[in-house]
Write an enzyme that holds these catalytic residues in place. Sequence first.
Site, PDB file in Angstrom:
ATOM      1  N   GLU A  10      50.038  47.263  51.935  1.00  0.00           N
ATOM      2  CA  GLU A  10      49.039  47.941  52.767  1.00  0.00           C
ATOM      3  C   GLU A  10      48.240  46.953  53.595  1.00  0.00           C
ATOM      4  OE1 GLU A  10      45.775  49.900  50.782  1.00  0.00           O
ATOM      5  OE2 GLU A  10      44.971  50.591  52.693  1.00  0.00           O
ATOM      6  N   LEU A  16      41.039  42.939  51.180  1.00  0.00           N
ATOM      7  CA  LEU A  16      40.315  41.698  51.475  1.00  0.00           C
ATOM      8  C   LEU A  16      40.776  41.178  52.823  1.00  0.00           C
ATOM      9  CD1 LEU A  16      38.256  39.775  50.149  1.00  0.00           C
ATOM     10  CD2 LEU A  16      40.186  38.443  49.289  1.00  0.00           C
ATOM     11  N   ASP A  53      30.088  34.849  48.275  1.00  0.00           N
ATOM     12  CA  ASP A  53      29.287  35.033  49.483  1.00  0.00           C
ATOM     13  C   ASP A  53      27.929  34.389  49.253  1.00  0.00           C
ATOM     14  OD1 ASP A  53      27.451  36.217  51.347  1.00  0.00           O
ATOM     15  OD2 ASP A  53      28.877  37.827  51.652  1.00  0.00           O
ATOM     16  N   ASP A  95      35.908  36.604  45.889  1.00  0.00           N
ATOM     17  CA  ASP A  95      35.075  36.588  47.081  1.00  0.00           C
ATOM     18  C   ASP A  95      33.730  36.001  46.684  1.00  0.00           C
ATOM     19  OD1 ASP A  95      33.834  39.280  49.277  1.00  0.00           O
ATOM     20  OD2 ASP A  95      33.474  37.132  49.266  1.00  0.00           O
TER      21      ASP A  95
END
Lengths: 454, 459
Positions: B75, B359, B145, B143
């Site tokens: 996907e 992502l 951040d 991830d």
Amino acid sequence: MEVIRSQKRTASNDAASIPTLPLYFTAPPMEVRLEEFELFAIDRLRVLKGVSDGLARGKNPKEMDDLVSTLWKEHMRHSDVSEMLNKDIISHFVLRLVYCRSDELKKWFLSMETALFRHRFRLQNFEAQRATVGEFGLQYKAVTGAELESLKEKLGQVVRSLGQISPTIETIYYKVPFEEVPDLVAGRRVFIQKGNAFVAGSQLVSLVVTQFRSHISKALILTNRKWTTTIREREKDRLTPIVEGLSSSYLGPDYSQSNEYADISLKDIDQVAKSSFPLCMRHLFEKLREDHHLKHGGRMQLGLFLKGVGLKLEDALAFWRAEFTKKVGSEKFDKEYAYSIRHNYGKEGKRTDYTPYACQKIISSAPGVGDHHGCPYRHFSDDNLRAALGRMGLSSRGMEDVMDKVRNKHYQLACTMTFEAVYGTTCDAGINHPNQYFEESQKILKPKTPTAPV
Amino acid sequence: MTREEPETRGEDMMIDAPKFTNPKPRIENPDEFNVHYLRIYYGKLFPYTDIHKWLSYGHDGKHPGCDEFYFGRREFSFTLENDVYLRYKSFKNASAMEDAIKVNFPYKIDIGAVYSVDPDKRHAYAQSGTNVFTPVERELVFDIDITDYDDVRYCCSGADVCSKCWPLMTVAIKVIDTSLREDFGFKHILWVFSGRRGVHCWVCDVKARRLTNEQRSAVAEYFRVYKGNENNARKVALMGHSLHPFLARSYVDFLKDFFEGELQANQSIFSSKEKYEKILEMISDEDIQLELREKWENAARSSLSEEATSLARWEQLKNTLYSKKQKAPSLRMCVEEIVFTFTYPRIDLEVSKQMNHLLKAPFCVHPKTGRVCVPIDPKKCDEFDPLAVPTLSQLIEEINSGGLKMDVDDDDESERSLLGKSVSFFRSSFLEPLLKSCKEDIESSHKSNIDKSKDSFSW
């Protein structure tokens, strides 16, 4: 397994090779009386319900071991050991039929059977445990000699990090791919190196429980298929009514359909929040009013609660929109948040009507930076919790009682005590669902003539 | 997929992932990022073949053991101008992917999981029964951040990042990368700059791709130390009598020195009352808090710099805590807790836990900064400067000036273009070893399938 009427049962099992803890891989070739079919299942259900209750009350593993031992003796015992084993196996398979029929039932059954298995395993002696591990066909290599010696220091560090002062390690360790022991890895309870976890003998429980859960989970899917394609129809005059009757009486209300205390209107909502919301929801509500925003976890927890309390979809949309648009603008609200709200009410996507979270789920959530969901009794610092309880109107005496429960990690009992302090009444049932707190509170504040629950 | 919670949706990721307070997602730097530049970038620069090779994991149709439909079951999602969001996109091959990107010029491309069937055709399959639409493989992703560190950085907050706080990302990379290799045994790890203020990690070993949600969750929890939000003061609680070997190694090899060196120099975390109060709150013993507070409040104006003052106070705090650590279990590792609070990596758990979480793709361009999401070499992450990452306008300028060759296969590194260096690194350090290993996997599983069918041969 064949079910027959009123004939003497003949059990064909070889006593010598019976393991002490059945793993329910296959339904044994026994004949069972119809009456026993239902009775055995009911007894086991009492055990599972007891397990569910114990977990909801936040009992620690040792307490659960004792509870399971008591429950088992009370409901599943039989003077003849092989009869006891038969009842064990038969009741499990009957309940599989009962609980395979929906996702929610499956999930509950899987959790409870796994918990039951875990504590029964813990109660076994070491040899019996080893035998059970072997039954799963697990090929875990024991770590010995030079390899064990080289790892001693690291293994000792793990032992110390888990609370023991002395770094003496156990005599037996197993080398296992880390994927097989996720809960030990998650809790940093094992040393891992190059993809292998070094599991102590005493940690075997985790290994087997993972295997057990996985096997039962797959079995439930297969059972469901068989049920829907052949059994239900074939047994519609005999077993099907029993099976369908068994599940509905034993799950607590899920509050997905609100009852007569339903109509909370938007103009009253601030009032109602102050007077009847449990602390977790009150905190979320206040933060929403203050920040005009909540992160995903908070939106879910509060949003589903409000749905359970009777807030209609249109009102919910208006409520969330009124707050969020103070910060993000109505265009963004429509685009990004309205969808989720409708999703929660089953109007989008999968169209599942999601049920409000029970305490167990809320307590076990993990609020992070910027989050306000979770259970304040668990997730708040002492000071913040005291302040919040003060705002709810607790006296310092009442507060100490609550904080005592918190210290002992009895979060739901702490909430129950808060309830009792706020409303000046006792709550014997114990709070295990925020919507239950709300309804009980409303019953006290707005007494009506009792009507039968929906 | 039958779970109680709603599925992770793209919309959710859109809502929580960009943690900016400015609600309007308009282009902020039209000089750095605009549709025209984006067209040129996707027209000439984006490394389609490399991305396709990566995500095919060796299933290039050349070996009999290949699954030629593997790439087509992956996907992708596109975010277009005006926030139009297209999910469940899939492509048969590299040129289909390239064509779709060149038609849509997406502002953002996300990579999702490889599913049991082509995502485009998911509605053709019933939800129950054997042909369910469900993820079957997905890289293990992380991830990080920098906005999650806002409570411990004083130079910037929110969307900004600078050379004083970026080192937090550097040390995060070191800790996580080491653990993924040493503890979990993973080898094919790609670190990527997120384009503005964070990093992403893609673990691509076949074992990693086949992890279940439960196993991913376990890895994420293994990495989790920080449990803070505004409702609690002591955000890191290290229990027990020693650190777990993973935490101990992280502390000794990376965190301690970083805290006492670079962090103190950049942030001076004890130099003002407001700053040191935050730290004092982490000490569970009120008497110790008082003792230190008094010392520091009444300190005469000294000639020491902010940094020196800060360091001196840290020494005082350490000495006090070490001498009093027997007082209570919660003081035992208080010094380490403080260090961990300021330096230990804070990953976004939700991103890692579920296979269907999308992502951002490497080599995308960040709409707010115009910077390319380039790979980061974990062995040289100290040298990485987020403010020196090529921007779209720089790349366009380079093309226009026509000086450097665009061909990234040029062996002479000095002749390589800005982007070429990154693509070259991607290829040599990550893609080549990965594909080699994939070929071996395909070969050996093909062989064992053949052996198996031989064994079960019976008349």
